[in-house]
Design a protein around this motif. Sequence first.
Motif, PDB file in Angstrom:
ATOM      1  N   ILE A 198     124.025   1.907  29.915  1.00 46.90           N
ATOM      2  CA  ILE A 198     124.948   3.304  30.180  1.00 46.90           C
ATOM      3  C   ILE A 198     125.728   2.958  30.055  1.00 46.90           C
ATOM      4  O   ILE A 198     126.961   2.464  30.388  1.00 46.90           O
ATOM      5  CB  ILE A 198     123.717   3.271  31.982  1.00 46.90           C
ATOM      6  N   GLN A 199     127.085   3.857  29.469  1.00 42.50           N
ATOM      7  CA  GLN A 199     128.175   4.407  29.762  1.00 42.50           C
ATOM      8  C   GLN A 199     128.258   6.221  30.540  1.00 42.50           C
ATOM      9  O   GLN A 199     129.486   5.969  31.279  1.00 42.50           O
ATOM     10  CB  GLN A 199     129.164   4.806  28.532  1.00 42.50           C
ATOM     11  N   LYS A 200     127.648   6.300  30.593  1.00 42.44           N
ATOM     12  CA  LYS A 200     128.302   7.591  31.525  1.00 42.44           C
ATOM     13  C   LYS A 200     127.027   8.426  31.796  1.00 42.44           C
ATOM     14  O   LYS A 200     125.527   8.027  31.323  1.00 42.44           O
ATOM     15  CB  LYS A 200     128.690   8.700  30.757  1.00 42.44           C
ATOM     16  N   GLY A 201     127.106   9.173  32.920  1.00 40.32           N
ATOM     17  CA  GLY A 201     125.588  10.360  33.511  1.00 40.32           C
ATOM     18  C   GLY A 201     125.080   9.517  34.795  1.00 40.32           C
ATOM     19  O   GLY A 201     126.378   8.942  35.781  1.00 40.32           O
ATOM     20  N   VAL A 202     124.035  10.617  35.164  1.00 34.62           N
ATOM     21  CA  VAL A 202     123.662   9.919  36.861  1.00 34.62           C
ATOM     22  C   VAL A 202     122.334   9.633  36.388  1.00 34.62           C
ATOM     23  O   VAL A 202     121.225   9.504  35.554  1.00 34.62           O
ATOM     24  CB  VAL A 202     123.529  11.300  37.034  1.00 34.62           C
ATOM     25  N   ILE A 203     122.175   7.718  37.234  1.00 31.95           N
ATOM     26  CA  ILE A 203     120.767   7.497  38.168  1.00 31.95           C
ATOM     27  C   ILE A 203     120.850   7.580  39.339  1.00 31.95           C
ATOM     28  O   ILE A 203     121.413   6.887  40.304  1.00 31.95           O
ATOM     29  CB  ILE A 203     120.501   5.818  37.653  1.00 31.95           C
ATOM     30  N   ILE A 204     119.031   8.352  39.905  1.00 31.86           N
ATOM     31  CA  ILE A 204     118.961   8.676  41.052  1.00 31.86           C
ATOM     32  C   ILE A 204     118.124   7.568  41.238  1.00 31.86           C
ATOM     33  O   ILE A 204     117.281   7.287  40.486  1.00 31.86           O
ATOM     34  CB  ILE A 204     118.491  10.029  41.280  1.00 31.86           C
ATOM     35  N   ARG A 205     118.078   6.984  42.665  1.00 30.37           N
ATOM     36  CA  ARG A 205     117.341   5.853  42.773  1.00 30.37           C
ATOM     37  C   ARG A 205     117.156   6.304  43.802  1.00 30.37           C
ATOM     38  O   ARG A 205     117.065   6.758  45.192  1.00 30.37           O
ATOM     39  CB  ARG A 205     118.156   4.366  43.637  1.00 30.37           C
ATOM     40  N   HIS A 206     115.089   5.778  44.324  1.00 27.66           N
ATOM     41  CA  HIS A 206     114.898   6.165  45.504  1.00 27.66           C
ATOM     42  C   HIS A 206     113.761   4.557  45.675  1.00 27.66           C
ATOM     43  O   HIS A 206     113.032   4.441  45.018  1.00 27.66           O
ATOM     44  CB  HIS A 206     114.013   7.200  44.770  1.00 27.66           C
ATOM     45  N   LEU A 207     114.081   4.056  46.827  1.00 28.41           N
ATOM     46  CA  LEU A 207     113.467   3.430  47.484  1.00 28.41           C
ATOM     47  C   LEU A 207     112.335   3.735  48.559  1.00 28.41           C
ATOM     48  O   LEU A 207     112.268   4.522  49.500  1.00 28.41           O
ATOM     49  CB  LEU A 207     114.634   2.314  48.578  1.00 28.41           C
TER      50      LEU A 207
END
Length: 295
Positions: A198-207
């Motif tokens: 990944i070079q740019k952007g959003v990743i949303i994490r959820h535990l």
Amino acid sequence: MLNSCTLCPHNCKVNRLEGKKGRCKCDNTLKIALASLHMFEEPCISGTNGSGTVFFTNCNLNCIYCQNYEISQGGKGKEITIQTLADIFIKQQEKGAHNINLVTPTMYVYQIIEAIKLARKNGLKIPIIYNSNGYENVETIKMLNGYIDVYLPDLKYYTNELSKKYSNVDNYFEVATNAIKEMYSQVGNAVFDDNEIIQKGVIIRHLVLPNHIQNTKNILKWINENLPKDIYVSVMAQYFPTYKAKNDSLINRKLNKKEYKEVLNYLYSLDLQNGYIQELGSHEEEYVPDFNLTF
């Protein structure tokens, strides 16, 4: 800017320049517990060489199940200068890190921005990841525009009841979702290089928390209905009871197979197109770093 701190939603307004500490227990010093190549992030972050993680000491949440409680709640760490932080960034790049991964950075945003400026002048070129618990002021995220390439926020809780019980904060969901919208407005959806890093952007994490599968469903439903369908989501099954969680009967165990399957079935029923699903394991404790104060 630290003379009346409003970096995070607690808005303590303490004068950190005089050594006073707010909710996060930070004063005017910059403190980290570890800088290393980390192999256990999402595949597009760790890749083959590892992610250049910098674990910052302290936190603006008080999660009773925090796997990094030794540094987030216990305050373990070492004071460094802004120049040293910039040097650490360069050192991680020289080691072959795919990115600089700022773990729990919120309390040190001002210093981090200055360190990024210094490091870029000295040749820092790899992407910078803002690895956050999601409890952020939109104004603080706006200050990071142009300095952060990838946002990696948590989205932990849907109800105020859970956020208060497990992290001792109010209005988590409203605060975090507003922050995530600002993050997305800055960097958009994920962009990868030829090696799928990944070079740019959003990743949303959820535990996923045991006995709280409905919370997970509500979070995924909100993402599905309020963000682009190609947003990247990382559903994590790595929970294990640690710190004060051992005293709570609902979360004093790992996820079971039934819960995991229920989450998977629900996720697959949505229109979300991209992301990661962590496999249900048996040795999650082994992935917690050794915070040995090495840089």
